[in-house]
Structures are given as C-alpha cells and as structure tokens.
Design an enzyme around this catalytic site. Structure first.
Site, mmCIF file in Angstrom:
data_model
loop_
_atom_site.group_PDB
_atom_site.id
_atom_site.type_symbol
_atom_site.label_atom_id
_atom_site.label_comp_id
_atom_site.label_asym_id
_atom_site.label_seq_id
_atom_site.Cartn_x
_atom_site.Cartn_y
_atom_site.Cartn_z
ATOM 1 C CE LYS A 36 39.035 29.534 39.808
ATOM 2 N NZ LYS A 36 39.644 30.828 40.160
ATOM 3 C CB THR A 37 36.884 33.372 43.735
ATOM 4 O OG1 THR A 37 37.202 33.043 42.388
ATOM 5 C CG2 THR A 37 37.567 34.658 44.109
ATOM 6 C CG ASP A 221 42.799 31.723 41.961
ATOM 7 O OD1 ASP A 221 42.282 30.592 41.918
ATOM 8 O OD2 ASP A 221 42.201 32.755 41.596
ATOM 9 C CD GLU A 222 42.292 30.429 37.374
ATOM 10 O OE1 GLU A 222 42.212 29.221 37.061
ATOM 11 O OE2 GLU A 222 41.455 31.284 37.023
ATOM 12 C CD GLN A 252 37.816 25.819 34.502
ATOM 13 O OE1 GLN A 252 37.631 26.927 34.033
ATOM 14 N NE2 GLN A 252 37.382 25.475 35.705
ATOM 15 N NE ARG A 603 34.048 29.277 31.257
ATOM 16 C CZ ARG A 603 34.440 29.097 32.494
ATOM 17 N NH1 ARG A 603 34.501 30.110 33.317
ATOM 18 N NH2 ARG A 603 34.764 27.889 32.947
#
Length: 721
Positions: A36-37, A221-222, A252, A603
């Site tokens: 995503k980044t 973002d997020e 998330q 993770r």
DNA sequence: ACAATAGGGATTTTT
DNA sequence: TCCCTATTGT
C-alpha cells in the site's frame, strides 16, 4: 519521467490504483503486505509527473511521523528531486502547522504550547485537587480519558448532557475547568490540535477556500484509523471539489479504543460518492498457510468490507501451536526455539515475540537473558518523554517565554533549590488572583516571603533571566548545551546514584545532538526554538539511540502493526488475555480483538507460531485459562500441534512445581530443597538441589530473575528467607 | 529534601 | 507481582 518508470513492477490492481484518473476519488482497500505504501507513493509520482500537479497542491496525511518521513524519502528517491514544499505529515503535525500559521484566527497567541499526555494528566489532577473532586471516586486517568474521548468526537463540554450520570457530571465539570485553564494558558493538547484546526477552517471561509484551492489532491494513509474529527477535517478540506485518495484496511482497524472509527472507511463510498474502490489482495509478505489461516480467522467478523489475501509464493510451513503448562514454559518454548533456529543460521533480528499486553514481556526477557540472546523490547518511555529530556526542554521553554507556566511548574524546584510546596502554592494563588504568569507572580511575591524561600526563589528567577540573556545569540544546540549545564541538570544527573549506566546524562547529550540535527531540517517557517519544542511533543519516534538491529524484537501486537518479520511468535493466546477479558461482553470489541489477532498473524513472513499457557501467573496469582477462541477459528489443516518437548522444558515443569509449592522451611538457615533464598546479585530463588553441607556445599537454585544456577555456599553468601 | 513504607491498580498508546 | 503514588519519618 515517463509512465513506465512509475508503473513498472506494479501488479494490475496496484497499477490501476496509481493511474486512476485525477478527477476521481479513490478508496484503495489494501490488505496486509499488499504494497500500500508503494501505491501511495507511486500515485503521488503519477500525479506530479503525468498530470502536472504541482507538489504544493498535494496534501499527504499519515498517522505516524515515521510513515511521513518514509513517504517523503521514498518519494524524493522516486522523483529524483527534493519535495520540501509538499505537505506530508501526520494529522497532528499538519493541524499544528495550520495553527502556527494562523494563530489569531484560531483564537490563540503565537505563544501557545502543546500539552502531551503527561502534562495533561498533571493539569487535570491539579484542577481536581483545587476543586475538591475526590480522586479515589473519580480517578484522574478516567477523567482524562473521558475528556480526550469527547474531543476526538469534536464534542465540547457544553454539548454534553450528563443526565443523571454522576460520573459524567463530574467529568464534564472537570472538562470545563480544564478547557478554561487551557485557553487561559494557551495550551493545546493533542486532540485540541485537531479540533482547533477544524474549527479554524470551518469558521473562516476565506482560509478554507485558500486551502481548498491549494490542495487539489488529498491522500490519506491508514484510513481505518481516522477518528471522527479527523474524518470531518478531511471532509471539510475536500468539500471544494478536491479529490481524495484513501488507502486503508478495515480488517486492520485496531485503535477503536482510542477513538478510531472503523465506520469511517466504510462510509467513504457513500460520503465521497462517486468514488472508485480497488482491492489489493495479492500479498507479497507471507506464505500461503499463514494467509489462509488469517483469512479464516478474520472471516468470523461481521460487517467486513470483504477482502481475501492470496499469494503465489507457495504454502510454506504449517503454523505451530504450542500448549504450554505455564507462562514460564511458554517462554522457554519460544526462546529455546529461537535458539535452535539461530543455531541453524537465523538472525536474532528475524524473530519477533508479540503479545497482547506489555506485562507479558518479562518472562521472555528472563529467558532471553538466560540463553544469552540479544533482544530489544519496544514500548515504555520514548526519548522525548523521558524525565531528563522534558526537564531540559522546560528550561528551553522558560527562557523562550517566561510565561510558560507548565514549564515553570516542572523546573521551578528541579534540581531542588529549596522552593517548597508552600511557596509554590502561594505563587499559584497570586498568579490566579492577579492574572499573571507564575514567573511574574514569583518576582512580585518575593519580598513578602520568608527570607529562605525568598532567596531560593530569587535564585531561580535570576537564573532564568540570566540564562535567557546569555543564550539569546547561541545556536539551538549550543543553547541546549548551555541550559543543561547552567541549570544544574547535568550536575544533578552526574551525582544521581540511581542512574548507574549514566543513561540520563547520555540522553541529555543526545538531546544536544538532536537540536543540532534539527537546525538542518527545520519544520517549515516556524521559529527555530518553537519548532524544536513542538517536534519534541509531536514526535515520539525520536529515539535516536536505537540499538543496532541484531536483536530479537519484543513488542505488543499494536506496536507491530505495519512491520513484518520472517519469524513471528504470537504468545499468550488465552481467553481473557487475548481476547482480553474487557472485550468479552461487547461484540464490536471482540471483533477488534480478532482484527488484532489478524494483524499479529499477518506480520509473519515465513514462520508463525502460536502459543498459550494453561496456567498463568498474573497480578500476583496463578490463574487457569482456556485456549483463545481464535485458535479454534483457525482450521487445523494449516496448523501443527507441537508435541515435541525440548530437553530443558520437562525439567522446568518439575522445577516449576517445586517453585509453586509454598513449602515452609523448617527453621531458619537450614539447607533444604524448596527453601527460599536471597542472593545479593541474583535476587530471590528456591533451592532445587544441593550436594555436601556447610560452606563447601554446592547448591542448585532456581532464581526468579536469572534462572537456575549452581552456587558454592561459601561464596554465594545466601540469605535464607 | 529525601528515603522508607504502605496502599491501590493493573489492556492496547500512531499523536 | 510489580509499579506508581501518597504519606510518613528522619
């Protein structure tokens, strides 16, 4: 720069997201590890190079300073040019910037200061004391929590109808006192930054229009972590036809307890209609088994936006599940497994131990010490939150503005200079009645004080005045160095016996270095000192002392978000611990626990191991627990129950059994299995075995802190307890 | 002013 | 059990 440079190496959905038409709103539902980044950065590069969007016309918002910094750096690398003037930052950082640019319109002076959690706590506490509100009935922490919760929603005291709820009534009362105090003293807490900058734009059509015109594209973002006021902030800024590009993952969302609204990302599609939604579901991080297990787990949640991760990199290993007898056994399993893998060539830094609550880290730490494996525990105080750093910064604040009451309170008698509580109370009273700063009140009051207090106080006020004179023309780093020395801080910490490692002194040195570094990267157009002080409040990541990355990493699952590790140990998978007992009765809280578990599992890149203990020592007592429901939600085809016992483990069961029995020693000083002993260096332990007697006896002792050791009685100097 | 002591509380913490 | 705070004593 041509298009292929920007979309090269992206998959279809990523590239489609990046090249969406610049007249569209977009929601990118990006699963864990789906890049995503990268999409965010390449989207900006696309706008700048292909659509001729000026970099000034872009506003990119993140949640952490770390993310903002990474975005800026990666973007500069991709564009091969500096992007100084682009607004990239956290919600709080950008809000702060707005307030510094327009303080008058925001009903502030240029002197306003940011309050961090600690400062806020102190103020709430003092206000409650001054107004005789019983702390035992209304814990300060709860009231502080209440206030922040309201602010996150953009709610002011006058908006609240407490009804017959006495707790709410009292909270609102403190809330009002607190607001008045903050306004009078030019104090802005974290939530206030957002609320203030929101109302600033809302009430000022001209300013709003200016920023709406400027920011053609707003990227967030997020997005699943935005709270109500942040959502409103974005909505307001984009109401002029600007385009949003939101990236996030509803699965998330793990900060609901802090005011984040998972609904925000869910209502984007209706609120920002028309909006193009794209899902990034190809995962580049984890193995097939880990993803399938995570997908199965999260499928138990209601109201998902729907998304299923996949990978084409193969199934990989099964997920280990270990049933431990006790938390010690669990720690032993995890650490001995890590040891084995290190022996096989794994680096310690490739392993992460994750847990639900910080208290769980202890057992692992003890084992890691025993095995002599380097480790690093995240969490606890951040650099700028350390007492010695805050002390130094408060001196800096005071010489910058003697009216800074928060700073005054902190350092007026630190290092101690004989200004007691009684004197300080008089100063507060005088300043309240005469509407002056504490500093001015001190000067005015001095003649009427007893000689000793007067002298001490004069010493302080003169120190501040003298330092602000002397430091006026120094560079920021020299200024900090001068203050630390002149204020007596360095001296105080040099003589501090409790600070054996001298780390406080080192931290102060580090602060000077941080100041020096700041000179080279100032934050926009702010005054240097003000900018540096604000940075210290807003950037908790600034631990420049971060150790070399050769350690096993221990952290809560919350702090692991956004990170990845080849090998992950997700521990304490027990009902009432994870999921937490406090989340049991509320379905939406339970869903968040499940998302947290999902975050933890995703993770892992190569190996994932889940563990739980049947019996756990917590809060001073042993409790029996059931395995976490999350374990049952993972289909067994992806898991492998670890039955194999490690050599050390069986032995430890026996030790633990002895350890947990409360055997009464027969007479003091008698050597006997089960007797408790104290050693000057290793602390408390229990005798497991011994050979011989008297001074020549060899004694095996299981120490609570450092594990089992054989000691010679004559050298050990044991104390029987 | 500081050390010793007793009592209470105990998820998660991007800012 | 541990950690933080408030109180007490020197």
């Amino acid at each position: 720069m041509n298009l292929s440079e920007i979309i090269d190496g992206l998959n279809d959905n990523q590239s489609q997201s990046v090249t969406l038409d610049n007249t569209q709103n977009a929601l990118i539902l990006a699963g864990a590890g789906s890049g995503k980044t990268r999409v965010l950065i390449h989207r900006i590069a696309y706008l700048v190079t292909q659509k001729n969007t000026p970099i000034d016309a872009i506003l990119a918002v993140t949640f952490t300073n770390k993310a903002a910094k990474e975005m800026r750096e990666r973007l500069e690398l991709l564009l091969r040019r500096p992007i100084r003037s682009m607004w990239v930052g956290t919600f709080h950082g950008l809000a702060h910037r707005l307030l510094r640019a327009h303080p008058i319109e925001a009903n502030l002076s240029t002197q306003f200061q940011i309050l961090d959690q600690q400062d806020q706590f102190r103020i709430v506490k003092r206000l409650m004391k001054e107004n005789q509100i019983d702390e035992s009935k209304y814990p300060v922490r709860k009231i502080q929590w209440f206030i922040n919760q309201q602010k996150d929603e953009g709610i002011r005291p006058s908006d609240i109808d407490a009804g017959y709820n006495y707790f709410v009534k009292q909270s609102v009362r403190v809330f009002e006192l607190y607001e008045a105090h903050c306004q009078a003293n030019e104090l802005i807490d974290f939530a206030e930054l957002l609320v203030r900058s929101y109302t600033l734009l809302k009430n000022n059509a001209e300013l709003l229009a200016h920023y709406q015109n400027r920011f053609e594209h707003i990227l967030v973002d997020e997005f699943q972590d935005t709270n109500t006021i942040q959502y409103k902030w974005i909505k307001l800024l984009t109401s002029g036809g600007n385009k949003v590009f939101c990236v996030g993952d509803d699965d998330q969302s793990i900060y609901g307890w802090r005011g984040a609204k998972i609904e925000n990302i869910q209502k984007l599609e209706s609120d920002f209609h028309p909006i193009q939604t794209i899902r990034l579901e190809q995962n580049y991080r984890s193995t097939g088994n880990i993803l399938a297990a995570s997908n199965a787990l999260i499928a138990n949640n209601a109201n998902r936006m729907g998304k299923s991760l996949w990978t084409n990199s193969g199934n990989g290993d099964l997920i280990d599940i270990y049933e431990a007898r006790t938390e010690t056994d669990e720690a032993d399993f995890v650490v001995s497994t890590i040891q084995k893998r290190i022996n096989d060539g794994t680096l310690p830094s490739e392993c992460a131990i994750l847990y639900r609550s910080n208290a769980q880290s202890r057992g692992f730490e003890e084992r890691l010490i025993k095995y002599n494996i380097p480790y690093l525990i995240y969490g606890g105080l951040r650099f700028f939150e350390r007492a010695e750093i805050k002390d130094a910064l408060c001196y800096l604040r005071l010489i910058e503005s003697s009216a800074d009451n928060v700073a005054f309170e902190r350092v007026v008698n630190f290092p101690t200079r004989g200004i007691g509580n009684a004197t300080i109370e008089k100063i507060r009273e005088f300043s309240r009645e005469n509407h002056t700063s504490l500093f001015q009140a001190s000067i005015a009051l001095t003649p009427s004080l007893p000689t000793r207090a007067a002298n001490a106080l004069t010493g302080f006020t003169q120190l501040i005045e003298q330092m602000s004179d002397e430091a006026k023309h120094l560079d920021l780093n020299e200024k900090v160095a001068y203050l630390i020395k002149e204020s007596g801080l360095i001296n105080h910490y040099s003589n501090d016996k409790t600070d054996k490692a001298g780390s406080k002194k080192e931290n102060l040195e580090e602060l000077i270095a941080a100041a020096k570094q700041y000179i080279h990267e100032p934050d926009s157009d702010m005054n240097e000192v003000v900018g540096f002080i604000s940075l210290a409040s807003l950037d908790s990541s600034g631990d420049t002392n971060a150790p070399v990355n050769q350690n096993v990493q221990l952290m809560t699952i919350h702090s692991a978000k956004g990170l990845e590790f080849p090998q992950v140990f997700l521990t304490g998978m027990e009902e009432d611990l994870f999921p937490s007992r406090q989340s049991k009765d509320e379905p939406h809280l339970m869903d968040e626990e499940r998302r947290l578990c999902y975050v933890g599992m995703t993770r892992a890149m190569k190996k994932l191991s889940l563990s739980f203990a049947v019996k756990r020592f917590l809060h001073g007592q042993s409790l029996y627990a059931f395995p976490s429901r999350f374990l049952n939600e993972i289909p067994s085809e992806y898991t492998n129950s670890v039955k194999q016992k490690f050599g050390a483990t069986l032995q430890n069961y026996q030790e633990d059994d002895i350890f947990n029995q409360d055997i009464e020693p027969e007479g003091q000083g008698q050597l006997k299995v089960g007797v408790g002993v104290k050693h000057a260096k290793f602390g408390f332990g229990t005798v497991l075995n011994f050979e011989g007697d008297g001074d020549s006896a060899r004694i095996q002792i299981k120490f609570k802190a450092v594990g089992t050791k054989w000691l010679i009685a004559s050298y050990a100097n044991l104390e029987f307890v």
